[in-house]
Design an enzyme around this catalytic site. Structure first.
Site, PDB file in Angstrom:
ATOM      1  N   LEU A  19       0.825  -1.209   0.000  1.00 10.68           N
ATOM      2  CA  LEU A  19       0.000   0.000   0.000  1.00 10.68           C
ATOM      3  C   LEU A  19       0.855   1.253   0.000  1.00 10.68           C
ATOM      4  CD1 LEU A  19      -2.936  -0.777   2.472  1.00 10.68           C
ATOM      5  CD2 LEU A  19      -3.016  -0.639  -0.024  1.00 10.68           C
ATOM      6  N   ALA A  44       4.679   3.208   2.014  1.00 12.34           N
ATOM      7  CA  ALA A  44       5.821   3.114   2.920  1.00 12.34           C
ATOM      8  C   ALA A  44       6.270   4.517   3.279  1.00 12.34           C
ATOM      9  CB  ALA A  44       6.965   2.340   2.279  1.00 12.34           C
ATOM     10  N   ALA A  91       8.514   6.903   6.741  1.00 16.24           N
ATOM     11  CA  ALA A  91       9.515   6.881   7.809  1.00 16.24           C
ATOM     12  C   ALA A  91       9.105   5.976   8.962  1.00 16.24           C
ATOM     13  CB  ALA A  91       9.759   8.305   8.315  1.00 16.24           C
ATOM     14  N   LYS A 124       0.728  -2.967   9.264  1.00 22.42           N
ATOM     15  CA  LYS A 124       1.858  -2.042   9.277  1.00 22.42           C
ATOM     16  C   LYS A 124       3.043  -2.692   9.985  1.00 22.42           C
ATOM     17  CE  LYS A 124       3.270   2.485  11.125  1.00 22.42           C
ATOM     18  NZ  LYS A 124       2.800   3.716  11.793  1.00 22.42           N
ATOM     19  N   ASP A 162       0.123  15.747  15.349  1.00 21.21           N
ATOM     20  CA  ASP A 162       0.615  15.575  13.980  1.00 21.21           C
ATOM     21  C   ASP A 162      -0.528  15.334  13.002  1.00 21.21           C
ATOM     22  OD1 ASP A 162       2.614  15.507  12.041  1.00 21.21           O
ATOM     23  OD2 ASP A 162       2.911  13.344  12.214  1.00 21.21           O
TER      24      ASP A 162
END
Length: 401
Positions: free
Chosen positions: A54, A56, A58, A77, A174
């Site tokens: 799907l 990628a 950090a 994940k 974030d």
């Protein structure tokens, strides 16, 4: 019995991997990242099949997979090298704790979590199995024009998610379109809690410059003020404007340029805000040429909305959308609207459901004080290992195998 890395193309096991995994429980698949021209080995329980890359980044590599036990298509994940640096280990610990405890319809749900490693010495991989959503909001924003009903519904769901986090003592820190996912039914969920923090610890602290992707970073963060949960409100305001304009509202190249982009649109803040700053930050802000706020009708113009989708009776108009954006994008956080005020704003209030807005707080076992503890990389690794073992001991990871 030990099994080495699975060779997908040849259909047999080879001995190129020095890691060992329990026979009959896990198998390994090579996942190729066509964008970065890289690959990653996934070591997963046999219940998960048909893995497809799907994305990628950090923080890890994500694949979709079939869960043969539930019949669902899920997202898996693989946390990206969580024990290489203290910062990444701390982030992995924080995300794991929060994902295993936070429960809300607008926050991504953890379905499973595991490691194939059998002891602390081997421990090097953590996998998170989550709900699979069709798209992230960044893709949607930059590919589609959204009608007022969808804009309003997305804003409402973002606000429900952060209200639940705040009520549970967490600031996300974030929020950005790539950390928000949606499905074809316009259900929205917030994810990625690697930078989240406890409210009662952080409101007296200053935020690291690494926190919050620059474009969505609140003024108090840029200028080094103590911050509160209202940093998340600023981020939602930026995202809502981006959903309308199809481009980032404040695309700063660096910290200074970010501040310049903000005041060129919102205007130079008044002395009440500047007086809160430290000496050097106040000196810098005063040294800049005074900027006059641009009318929001120019910044988020009518032509960027789908005018034919306006519904004045439900307050779904460009006027109300801009008013909500303006209230969320106050430079002075003391003047910025709260999440409760935003949820009661006319542009989103039509979606208000008590069970979503005021859902019971999540357990939240995360100890915010640990963010400031001086721990070695090995100590962080042990903490994460303990949490993964705790989770595996209380969940049927392998469907009874």
């Amino acid at each position: 019995m030990e099994i080495d890395a699975y060779d997908v193309q040849n259909g047999n096991f080879n001995s190129q991997s020095s890691r060992s995994i329990p026979a009959g429980v896990f198998y390994q698949v090579i996942i190729k990242d066509p964008i970065a021209n890289a690959q990653s080995i996934f070591t997963i329980p046999k219940r998960y099949t048909n893995l497809q890359f799907l994305n990628a980044g950090a923080q890890g590599t994500v694949v979709s997979a079939n869960d043969m036990v539930t019949g669902q298509r899920v997202a898996i994940k693989k946390m990206q090298q969580p024990f290489v640096m203290t910062m990444s280990a701390k982030r992995a610990y924080r995300e794991f704790i929060l994902l295993t405890t936070i429960r809300h319809p607008n926050i991504i749900r953890l379905l499973n979590a595991f490691t194939p490693d059998r002891n602390i010495n081997e421990f090097g991989e953590v996998y998170l199995v989550m709900e699979l959503m069709n798209h992230n909001l960044h893709e949607v924003v930059h590919r589609l024009r959204l009608d007022h009903k969808t804009l309003s519904f997305f804003a409402y769901q973002m606000l429900c998610a952060i209200k639940h986090l705040h009520n549970s003592g967490i600031i996300h820190r974030d929020l950005k379109p790539s950390n928000i996912v949606v499905n074809d039914r316009c259900v929205l969920k917030v994810l990625d809690f690697g930078l989240a923090r406890k409210k009662n610890v952080d409101t007296a602290m200053r935020m690291s410059e690494y926190v919050v992707t620059r474009y969505y970073r609140a003024p108090e963060v840029i200028l080094g003020l103590p911050y509160s949960e209202k940093v998340d409100i600023w981020s939602v305001g930026c995202i809502l404007a981006e959903m309308v304009n199809h481009q980032v509202l404040f695309p700063g190249k660096d910290r200074i340029d970010q501040w310049t982009k903000i005041i060129n649109i919102m205007g130079t803040p008044d002395e009440g805000f500047i007086s809160q700053l430290g000496q050097s930050a106040a000196l810098y802000v005063r040294s800049l040429r005074e900027a006059v706020a641009r009318p929001l009708e120019e910044v988020v113009p009518n032509e960027h909305f789908l005018t034919e989708t306006e519904n004045p009776r439900a307050n779904l108009t460009a006027h109300y959308a801009r008013d909500l954006i303006a209230r969320m994008l106050k430079i002075n956080h003391l003047e910025r609207c709260s999440v409760e005020e935003a949820l009661n704003h006319p542009y989103v209030k039509l979606w208000f459901k008590e069970e979503e807005v005021n859902a019971p707080s999540s357990e939240n076992r995360y100890d915010g004080e640990i963010d400031f503890a001086e721990k070695t990389l090995q100590e962080w690794k042990e903490l994460i290992y303990q949490e993964v073992m705790r989770y595996q001991a209380t969940h049927d990871i392998f469907n009874g195998v």
